[in-house]
Each structure stands twice: as structure tokens, then as C-alpha cells.
Design a protein around this motif. Structure first.
Motif, PDB file in Angstrom:
ATOM      1  N   THR A 148      31.871  17.963 -24.295  1.00  0.00           N
ATOM      2  CA  THR A 148      32.528  18.427 -23.067  1.00  0.00           C
ATOM      3  C   THR A 148      31.627  18.297 -21.829  1.00  0.00           C
ATOM      4  O   THR A 148      32.018  17.685 -20.830  1.00  0.00           O
ATOM      5  N   LEU A 149      30.430  18.851 -21.914  1.00  0.00           N
ATOM      6  CA  LEU A 149      29.593  18.886 -20.711  1.00  0.00           C
ATOM      7  C   LEU A 149      29.125  17.490 -20.304  1.00  0.00           C
ATOM      8  O   LEU A 149      29.052  17.169 -19.116  1.00  0.00           O
ATOM      9  N   ALA A 155      30.971  26.959 -14.344  1.00  0.00           N
ATOM     10  CA  ALA A 155      29.565  27.258 -14.023  1.00  0.00           C
ATOM     11  C   ALA A 155      28.716  25.999 -14.199  1.00  0.00           C
ATOM     12  O   ALA A 155      27.824  25.714 -13.388  1.00  0.00           O
ATOM     13  N   PHE A 156      29.035  25.221 -15.237  1.00  0.00           N
ATOM     14  CA  PHE A 156      28.295  23.980 -15.462  1.00  0.00           C
ATOM     15  C   PHE A 156      28.507  23.025 -14.284  1.00  0.00           C
ATOM     16  O   PHE A 156      27.556  22.437 -13.754  1.00  0.00           O
ATOM     17  N   LEU A 157      29.775  22.900 -13.860  1.00  0.00           N
ATOM     18  CA  LEU A 157      30.081  21.988 -12.752  1.00  0.00           C
ATOM     19  C   LEU A 157      29.386  22.453 -11.462  1.00  0.00           C
ATOM     20  O   LEU A 157      28.845  21.637 -10.712  1.00  0.00           O
ATOM     21  N   VAL A 217      26.767  20.365  -9.247  1.00  0.00           N
ATOM     22  CA  VAL A 217      26.924  20.095  -7.811  1.00  0.00           C
ATOM     23  C   VAL A 217      25.632  20.484  -7.083  1.00  0.00           C
ATOM     24  O   VAL A 217      25.175  19.763  -6.192  1.00  0.00           O
ATOM     25  N   ALA A 218      25.033  21.591  -7.494  1.00  0.00           N
ATOM     26  CA  ALA A 218      23.766  22.008  -6.862  1.00  0.00           C
ATOM     27  C   ALA A 218      22.685  20.956  -7.089  1.00  0.00           C
ATOM     28  O   ALA A 218      21.901  20.647  -6.188  1.00  0.00           O
ATOM     29  N   ALA A 219      22.662  20.387  -8.286  1.00  0.00           N
ATOM     30  CA  ALA A 219      21.629  19.391  -8.609  1.00  0.00           C
ATOM     31  C   ALA A 219      21.888  18.060  -7.901  1.00  0.00           C
ATOM     32  O   ALA A 219      20.971  17.424  -7.399  1.00  0.00           O
ATOM     33  N   VAL A 220      23.167  17.654  -7.855  1.00  0.00           N
ATOM     34  CA  VAL A 220      23.499  16.340  -7.286  1.00  0.00           C
ATOM     35  C   VAL A 220      23.515  16.401  -5.750  1.00  0.00           C
ATOM     36  O   VAL A 220      23.064  15.466  -5.080  1.00  0.00           O
ATOM     37  N   ALA A 221      24.074  17.492  -5.201  1.00  0.00           N
ATOM     38  CA  ALA A 221      24.121  17.643  -3.740  1.00  0.00           C
ATOM     39  C   ALA A 221      23.048  18.663  -3.365  1.00  0.00           C
ATOM     40  O   ALA A 221      21.870  18.312  -3.307  1.00  0.00           O
ATOM     41  N   ASP A 222      23.440  19.921  -3.131  1.00  0.00           N
ATOM     42  CA  ASP A 222      22.441  20.974  -2.921  1.00  0.00           C
ATOM     43  C   ASP A 222      23.091  22.333  -3.164  1.00  0.00           C
ATOM     44  O   ASP A 222      24.311  22.430  -3.278  1.00  0.00           O
TER      45      ASP A 222
END
Ligand code: PGA
Length: 249
Positions: free
Chosen positions: A139-140, A186-188, A192-197
Motif C-alpha cells: 500500500t505505502l 498520515a503517510f501521504l 508531502v512534507a518530504a517532497v515539498a515542505d
């Protein structure tokens, strides 16, 4: 503060006349709701009637798909400027039924999201794993591949909304448990924090979709990373949809 969004995906149901009638009824039921963004996405042919029935209300009208080009020799397709010209405010992109039956890929999702945002509309971009992928423990990984492949370039736009829709829960009556949905959301958000900020991650809305009903919306919305719902079947009935919109009671 993320304003919740409840969006109805009517799929290939309702004529123009039926759409107008349903939206008039819905207006009467949700007219006073101001703390939730309400969106209805009828088939292309019903968009003008739906827009007319929703005019001067807080109900946004959206399309269920679009082409990525401005115009061109693409028989059967509809371009985003055409939807904007009608008055549509939203477009769903990357729905699993488009991926499953019509060859939508992460690459086309990426181009479509870009087109929707470039023309000033709000994009509800969908992703989610199949039953087979979930059972294989993937899934993840699947969510990460879809987010990186289709969404990564667009995460900074405040008009991008993510809809997590596990394919096994769509139209099956089998809703993800609130805990399963929360885990994916929460995973998504972390991704998003890792890919964008982190600021983008804190602001972006993540909807859940898959057999959402008046009976399960409250428990789903109680989860911290749940910002609303993309509702299929239950959105065709204005009283069910209104009960979902009014999940706060
Ligand atoms: P469903 O559909 O609510 O009928 O499961 C959700 C969707 O496909 O967006």
C-alpha cells in the motif's frame, strides 16, 4: 486551518434535467452550511444545468476528468479552458476508474493536474491501492509511487486537493476503517512534507473516498489527517449527501 471539503462524484449517472433537480434539492438542504466546501461533479453533459441550479449558492460544480491540452485534435475529449468557461470550479483527476478502464497513468495525471491548476481551477487528484496491492503489503509503496509520479510538481499549489481512495473500498460497501484511512493519510502528509515542505504538508487537504456514507463519515472525520470526503454512490441522493456535508451535526 484546513477547511473540510465534501465532494460528490456522480460518475456516469444523471441527465441534465435530473442533475438540476438534485442540486435544487441539495441547495435547500445545505444552503446554510458555511464551514465546509461542498462540491458536486456531474457528467459533462449535465454541467451547464448543474451550474445554473447551483448559481449564487456555495455549491461548487466540477468535472470528473479533463484533457491536459488547451485545445486540439483529441476526439471526445474536453479541455480545462472549456470547463472554466462554463463556470466549473473543480476537476477530479486520476480517479481509479479512469486508471483502471481508460489507461490513466501517473504521467497523464501529472499533465492533467498541471492543466487544471494553470487555469485557476481546484484539482481533486486521486490515488489509492488495489486490494491485491494491499494484500501484498504494498500500500505505502503504491501511494508513494503515485504521489511522486503524478502530484510532486504541483504540491505547492493551494488549489491541489489529494483524494485517497483505496480501490477495494470504492462502490463495494467496504469502507476502510478510520484507522486504515488515517494511516494512509498520515503517510501521504509525511510524504508531502518530504517532497515539498512541512508548511505545504500542514496546509494540503487530503480527502478519503470509498463507500463514504452518513453512517461512517463522523468516525472518519474524527481522524486528525482527514480533511473531507470524495463520495460516489451516496452523493446521488441529496438527503444522504447533505447528511455527510453536515457531519458536524
Ligand atoms: P463510492 O465511490 O462512494 O461509491 O464508493 C467513491 C468514488 O469513487 O469516488
Amino acid at each position: 486551518m484546513r477547511v473540510p471539503m465534501i465532494a460528490g462524484n456522480w460518475k456516469m449517472y444523471r441527465t441534465a434535467r435530473e442533475a438540476a433537480q438534485t442540486i435544487r434539492t441539495l441547495r435547500g438542504l445545505v444552503g446554510e452550511v458555511t464551514d465546509v466546501d461542498v462540491v458536486v461533479c456531474p457528467p459533462f453533459t449535465a454541467l451547464p444545468a448543474a451550474l445554473e441550479a447551483a448559481s449564487d449558492s456555495r455549491i461548487g460544480i466540477g468535472a470528473q476528468d479533463c484533457h491536459w491540452g488547451k485545445e486540439g485534435a483529441y476526439t471526445g475529449e474536453v479541455a480545462v479552458p472549456m470547463l472554466a468557461d462554463l463556470g466549473c470550479s473543480h476537476v477530479i483527476v486520476g480517479h481509479s476508474e479512469r486508471r483502471q478502464f481508460f489507461g490513466e497513468t501517473d504521467a497523464t495525471v501529472d499533465r492533467k493536474i498541471e492543466a487544471v491548476l494553470a487555469h485557476g481551477l481546484t484539482c481533486i487528484g486521486c490515488l489509492g491501492e488495489t486490494l491485491q496491492e494491499r494484500e501484498a503489503g504494498q500500500t505505502l509503496q503504491v501511494l508513494e509511487r503515485q504521489l511522486r509520479g503524478g502530484f510532486a510538481r504541483h504540491l505547492h499549489s493551494p488549489r491541489l486537493v489529494i483524494a485517497y481512495e483505496p480501490v477495494w473500498a470504492i462502490g463495494t460497501g467496504r469502507t476502510a476503517t478510520p484507522a486504515q484511512a488515517q494511516e494512509a493519510h498520515a503517510f501521504l502528509r509525511g510524504l508531502v512534507a518530504a517532497v515539498a515542505d512541512p508548511d505545504v504538508a500542514a496546509a494540503i487537504r487530503i480527502l478519503y473516498g470509498g463507500s463514504v456514507k452518513p453512517e461512517n463519515i463522523v468516525a472518519l472525520m474524527a481522524q486528525p489527517d482527514m480533511d473531507g470526503a470524495l463520495v460516489g454512490g451516496a452523493s446521488l441522493d441529496p438527503s444522504s449527501f447533505a447528511r455527510i456535508v453536515k457531519f458536524r451535526g
